[in-house]
Write a protein that holds these residues in place. Structure first.
Motif, PDB file in Angstrom:
ATOM      1  N   THR A  38       0.827  -1.208   0.000  1.00  0.00           N
ATOM      2  CA  THR A  38       0.000   0.000   0.000  1.00  0.00           C
ATOM      3  C   THR A  38       0.861   1.257   0.000  1.00  0.00           C
ATOM      4  N   ALA A  39       1.950   1.228   0.757  1.00  0.00           N
ATOM      5  CA  ALA A  39       2.844   2.391   0.804  1.00  0.00           C
ATOM      6  C   ALA A  39       3.415   2.692  -0.581  1.00  0.00           C
ATOM      7  N   ALA A  40       3.872   1.648  -1.273  1.00  0.00           N
ATOM      8  CA  ALA A  40       4.449   1.848  -2.608  1.00  0.00           C
ATOM      9  C   ALA A  40       3.399   2.357  -3.591  1.00  0.00           C
ATOM     10  N   GLU A  41       2.189   1.846  -3.487  1.00  0.00           N
ATOM     11  CA  GLU A  41       1.117   2.297  -4.384  1.00  0.00           C
ATOM     12  C   GLU A  41       0.775   3.762  -4.139  1.00  0.00           C
ATOM     13  N   ARG A  42       0.786   4.157  -2.877  1.00  0.00           N
ATOM     14  CA  ARG A  42       0.531   5.568  -2.574  1.00  0.00           C
ATOM     15  C   ARG A  42       1.627   6.458  -3.148  1.00  0.00           C
TER      16      ARG A  42
ATOM     17  N   LYS B  27       4.277 -17.385   6.773  1.00  0.00           N
ATOM     18  CA  LYS B  27       5.613 -17.404   6.173  1.00  0.00           C
ATOM     19  C   LYS B  27       5.855 -16.238   5.214  1.00  0.00           C
ATOM     20  N   GLY B  28       5.110 -15.157   5.381  1.00  0.00           N
ATOM     21  CA  GLY B  28       5.399 -13.941   4.630  1.00  0.00           C
ATOM     22  C   GLY B  28       5.196 -14.068   3.137  1.00  0.00           C
ATOM     23  N   ASN B  29       5.929 -13.226   2.391  1.00  0.00           N
ATOM     24  CA  ASN B  29       5.771 -13.147   0.934  1.00  0.00           C
ATOM     25  C   ASN B  29       7.147 -13.165   0.278  1.00  0.00           C
ATOM     26  N   ILE B  30       7.883 -14.244   0.445  1.00  0.00           N
ATOM     27  CA  ILE B  30       9.287 -14.213   0.036  1.00  0.00           C
ATOM     28  C   ILE B  30       9.481 -14.155  -1.480  1.00  0.00           C
ATOM     29  N   ASN B  31       8.456 -14.477  -2.257  1.00  0.00           N
ATOM     30  CA  ASN B  31       8.583 -14.362  -3.717  1.00  0.00           C
ATOM     31  C   ASN B  31       7.386 -13.635  -4.330  1.00  0.00           C
ATOM     32  N   ASN B  32       6.734 -12.821  -3.519  1.00  0.00           N
ATOM     33  CA  ASN B  32       5.565 -12.071  -3.967  1.00  0.00           C
ATOM     34  C   ASN B  32       6.013 -10.739  -4.583  1.00  0.00           C
ATOM     35  N   PRO B  33       5.770 -10.509  -5.880  1.00  0.00           N
ATOM     36  CA  PRO B  33       6.186  -9.246  -6.511  1.00  0.00           C
ATOM     37  C   PRO B  33       5.228  -8.107  -6.153  1.00  0.00           C
ATOM     38  N   TYR B  34       5.086  -7.868  -4.875  1.00  0.00           N
ATOM     39  CA  TYR B  34       4.056  -6.956  -4.371  1.00  0.00           C
ATOM     40  C   TYR B  34       4.253  -5.504  -4.811  1.00  0.00           C
ATOM     41  N   MET B  35       5.480  -5.143  -5.177  1.00  0.00           N
ATOM     42  CA  MET B  35       5.771  -3.756  -5.523  1.00  0.00           C
ATOM     43  C   MET B  35       5.721  -3.498  -7.034  1.00  0.00           C
ATOM     44  N   ALA B  36       5.498  -4.544  -7.824  1.00  0.00           N
ATOM     45  CA  ALA B  36       5.579  -4.418  -9.284  1.00  0.00           C
ATOM     46  C   ALA B  36       4.601  -3.383  -9.830  1.00  0.00           C
ATOM     47  N   GLY B  37       3.374  -3.391  -9.339  1.00  0.00           N
ATOM     48  CA  GLY B  37       2.369  -2.458  -9.842  1.00  0.00           C
ATOM     49  C   GLY B  37       2.762  -1.009  -9.623  1.00  0.00           C
ATOM     50  N   ALA B  38       3.307  -0.720  -8.453  1.00  0.00           N
ATOM     51  CA  ALA B  38       3.720   0.656  -8.145  1.00  0.00           C
ATOM     52  C   ALA B  38       4.894   1.083  -9.022  1.00  0.00           C
ATOM     53  N   LEU B  39       5.849   0.185  -9.220  1.00  0.00           N
ATOM     54  CA  LEU B  39       7.000   0.506 -10.067  1.00  0.00           C
ATOM     55  C   LEU B  39       6.548   0.801 -11.497  1.00  0.00           C
ATOM     56  N   LYS B  40       5.649  -0.035 -12.011  1.00  0.00           N
ATOM     57  CA  LYS B  40       5.133   0.169 -13.373  1.00  0.00           C
ATOM     58  C   LYS B  40       4.441   1.527 -13.493  1.00  0.00           C
TER      59      LYS B  40
ATOM     60  N   ALA C 125      13.272  -8.322  -5.850  1.00  0.00           N
ATOM     61  CA  ALA C 125      13.817  -8.683  -7.165  1.00  0.00           C
ATOM     62  C   ALA C 125      12.697  -9.067  -8.128  1.00  0.00           C
ATOM     63  N   ALA C 126      11.730  -9.839  -7.629  1.00  0.00           N
ATOM     64  CA  ALA C 126      10.603 -10.251  -8.472  1.00  0.00           C
ATOM     65  C   ALA C 126       9.758  -9.051  -8.879  1.00  0.00           C
ATOM     66  N   SER C 127       9.633  -8.081  -7.987  1.00  0.00           N
ATOM     67  CA  SER C 127       8.868  -6.869  -8.308  1.00  0.00           C
ATOM     68  C   SER C 127       9.508  -6.110  -9.463  1.00  0.00           C
ATOM     69  N   VAL C 128      10.828  -5.935  -9.387  1.00  0.00           N
ATOM     70  CA  VAL C 128      11.543  -5.219 -10.448  1.00  0.00           C
ATOM     71  C   VAL C 128      11.468  -6.004 -11.753  1.00  0.00           C
ATOM     72  N   GLU C 129      11.643  -7.314 -11.658  1.00  0.00           N
ATOM     73  CA  GLU C 129      11.637  -8.154 -12.857  1.00  0.00           C
ATOM     74  C   GLU C 129      10.273  -8.142 -13.543  1.00  0.00           C
ATOM     75  N   GLN C 130       9.207  -8.237 -12.751  1.00  0.00           N
ATOM     76  CA  GLN C 130       7.861  -8.209 -13.328  1.00  0.00           C
ATOM     77  C   GLN C 130       7.555  -6.847 -13.945  1.00  0.00           C
ATOM     78  N   CYS C 131       8.075  -5.814 -13.348  1.00  0.00           N
ATOM     79  CA  CYS C 131       7.915  -4.474 -13.917  1.00  0.00           C
ATOM     80  C   CYS C 131       8.578  -4.397 -15.290  1.00  0.00           C
ATOM     81  N   LEU C 132       9.789  -4.909 -15.381  1.00  0.00           N
ATOM     82  CA  LEU C 132      10.557  -4.815 -16.625  1.00  0.00           C
ATOM     83  C   LEU C 132       9.979  -5.670 -17.746  1.00  0.00           C
ATOM     84  N   THR C 133       9.292  -6.751 -17.396  1.00  0.00           N
ATOM     85  CA  THR C 133       8.726  -7.624 -18.430  1.00  0.00           C
ATOM     86  C   THR C 133       7.297  -7.237 -18.802  1.00  0.00           C
ATOM     87  N   ASP C 134       6.766  -6.205 -18.176  1.00  0.00           N
ATOM     88  CA  ASP C 134       5.431  -5.722 -18.519  1.00  0.00           C
ATOM     89  C   ASP C 134       5.418  -5.255 -19.979  1.00  0.00           C
ATOM     90  N   PRO C 135       4.433  -5.678 -20.785  1.00  0.00           N
ATOM     91  CA  PRO C 135       4.416  -5.315 -22.210  1.00  0.00           C
ATOM     92  C   PRO C 135       4.451  -3.812 -22.465  1.00  0.00           C
TER      93      PRO C 135
END
Length: 471
Positions: A141-145, A168-181, A440-450
């Motif tokens: 939520t912070a990143a989206e804001r 067990k948290g979100n160790i591979n959840n690209p939770y920040m990808a939307g905000a980065l995009k 890392a997954a957040s950045v990667e998903q951002c970069l592969t966005d069409p």
């Protein structure tokens, strides 16, 4: 007999008269036709204006974007109230940045669990020294804001996105990808500083990362990245790594740091601008100067024609890795005839009328090209006329001057993020023995966005407006 001869003479005179009239009629018809053709040929030229005084406004109206959307001097600071920030009190690098946050922050937010609370910005220094640890943080939520704000913002965090409902948290959840995009699609920049540190937990020690995530725009004067780079020297902190993420305005380097270098034979007057474009006024003629001396230039030693003539603009080098996640492997030059568009804009401004809201200049092929060898080997952007396919007519149809626009654009990229992935990977506290790759997954998903890939693959690098004489 005499009367018969007279009649023949009269008939001959009448025939001559008819022939003369017919000849005159044909002559006038021909003159009319050729006159019409001549007038049509003249009318095919576009009447153009005399100077470039409105080019800056023309560029601003139709082609500028991005940096003006950010309100300066309104930084929001989001702080993850976790152990990584409390341990920052022992970090020389963290402490070196505190003055920058204290001076620049206009809104201070603490992230405590699922609560994001605003505090008085004038107490930033005290707040950063009194972090009350909270078990989890709603970083998504912070990143989206941050991405939805129209000002700069910074997130201080260890990157661990915890939700009470997820074990067990979100160790591979690209939770920040939307905000980065979202931020990159606005044409802005993201800088991420990654500082390694160790964190004790349940009798074990974990290798973690402290992230300083900056949502900004490098074109904004006095932006937060620029400010912190003026107050710290990263060479003094070799353990800290920097990653720049962008999908727009790749960085150019020039000898004079302001403009390109036009061929001296153009006798060009150059006006520089800091917003990604420049204006050149070429004072040499086409038939007697540009075409024989540059387009069809010869080797001075052998007298043989140069296959691509001489470069008419040089002096730029491109930071081919300035996108962060992609390496630029190809660039192209696109030319647009703006004789009509700029003249219409000029007349509207002079008459204090509102110019057209949108324009669609025609792209003209086979006129200008980038030297591929110089770019591939040295990252240099040298512009040549397309000598082997040279077609100037669609571009140079103005009178008494011609105006055209050259856009240097990215044409080809290749993925690069794999070499930077380690910057964002750290030990998982939730699942010992595993790595947390959520950032890392957040950045990667951002970069592969069409949409992001499309922006990067055709991104404008620099624009050159040219005024020349009639051809």
């Amino acid at each position: 007999m005499i009367n018969s001869c007279k009649k023949q003479l009269i008939n001959k005179d009448q025939l001559k008269s008819k022939l003369l009239k017919t000849t005159q009629a044909l002559t006038w018809t021909a003159l009319t036709i050729f006159g019409f053709i001549g007038l049509s040929a003249c009318s095919s030229k576009i009447a153009t204006v005399s100077d470039t005084k409105y080019i800056p406004e023309f560029q601003q109206t139709y082609f500028s974007k991005g940096v003006d959307e950010i309100s300066p001097d309104k930084l929001s600071l989001y702080v993850d109230y976790s152990k990584c920030i409390s341990l920052g009190q022992n970090s020389p690098f963290f402490q070196a940045l505190v003055p920058s946050w204290t001076d620049a922050t206009r809104k201070y937010y603490s992230i405590k669990g699922n609560r994001i609370e605003q505090h008085q910005p004038d107490s930033t220094f005290v707040l950063l020294r009194n972090i009350e640890e909270t078990n989890y943080a709603d970083l998504k939520t912070a990143a989206e804001r941050m991405a939805n704000e129209n000002n700069e913002s910074v997130l201080l965090t260890d990157g661990e996105y915890f939700q009470p409902s997820i074990a067990k948290g979100n160790i591979n959840n690209p939770y920040m990808a939307g905000a980065l995009k979202s931020w990159l699609k606005k044409g802005h920049d993201i800088y991420i500083l990654s500082e390694p540190y160790t964190e004790p937990y349940n009798g074990q020690t974990f290798n973690k990362k402290r992230f300083y995530i900056l949502f900004t725009d490098c074109r904004l004067k006095g932006n937060i990245y620029e400010r912190i780079m003026q107050t710290i020297n990263l060479k003094q902190f070799p353990q800290v790594e920097l990653f720049h993420l962008s999908a727009d305005h790749p960085q150019l380097l020039s000898k004079n740091a302001q403009t390109t270098e036009p061929n001296q034979q153009l006798n060009a007057k150059v006006s520089s601008n800091e917003n990604g474009y420049e204006v050149q006024d070429w004072e040499i003629d086409w038939e007697n100067g540009i075409e024989p001396l540059i387009v069809n230039a010869v080797n001075p030693n052998t007298g043989q024609p140069l296959p691509d003539g001489e470069a008419f603009i040089s002096g730029w080098k491109l930071d081919r890795e300035s996108f962060g996640g992609y390496r630029i492997t190809g660039v192209s030059a696109k030319v647009y005839n703006i004789n009509q568009e700029y003249s219409d804009f000029y007349y509207a401004k002079d008459a204090k009328q509102k110019p057209e809201a949108k324009i669609d200049p025609v792209e003209c092929e086979y006129f200008v090209k980038v030297d591929p060898k110089e770019f591939n080997e040295h990252g240099k952007i040298d512009l040549h006329f397309d000598t082997q396919n040279y077609n100037p007519d669609p571009v140079l149809n103005g009178s008494p001057f011609n105006y055209f626009k050259i856009d240097i654009c990215v044409s080809k990229v290749e993925p690069l993020f794999e070499k930077y992935k380690h910057i964002f990977t750290f030990d998982s506290i939730d699942i010992p023995g595993n790595k947390n790759v959520s950032v890392a997954a957040s950045v990667e998903q951002c970069l592969t966005d069409p949409d992001i890939k499309a922006m990067i693959s055709s991104c404008p690098i620099y624009t050159i407006y040219v005024k020349t004489n009639e051809r």
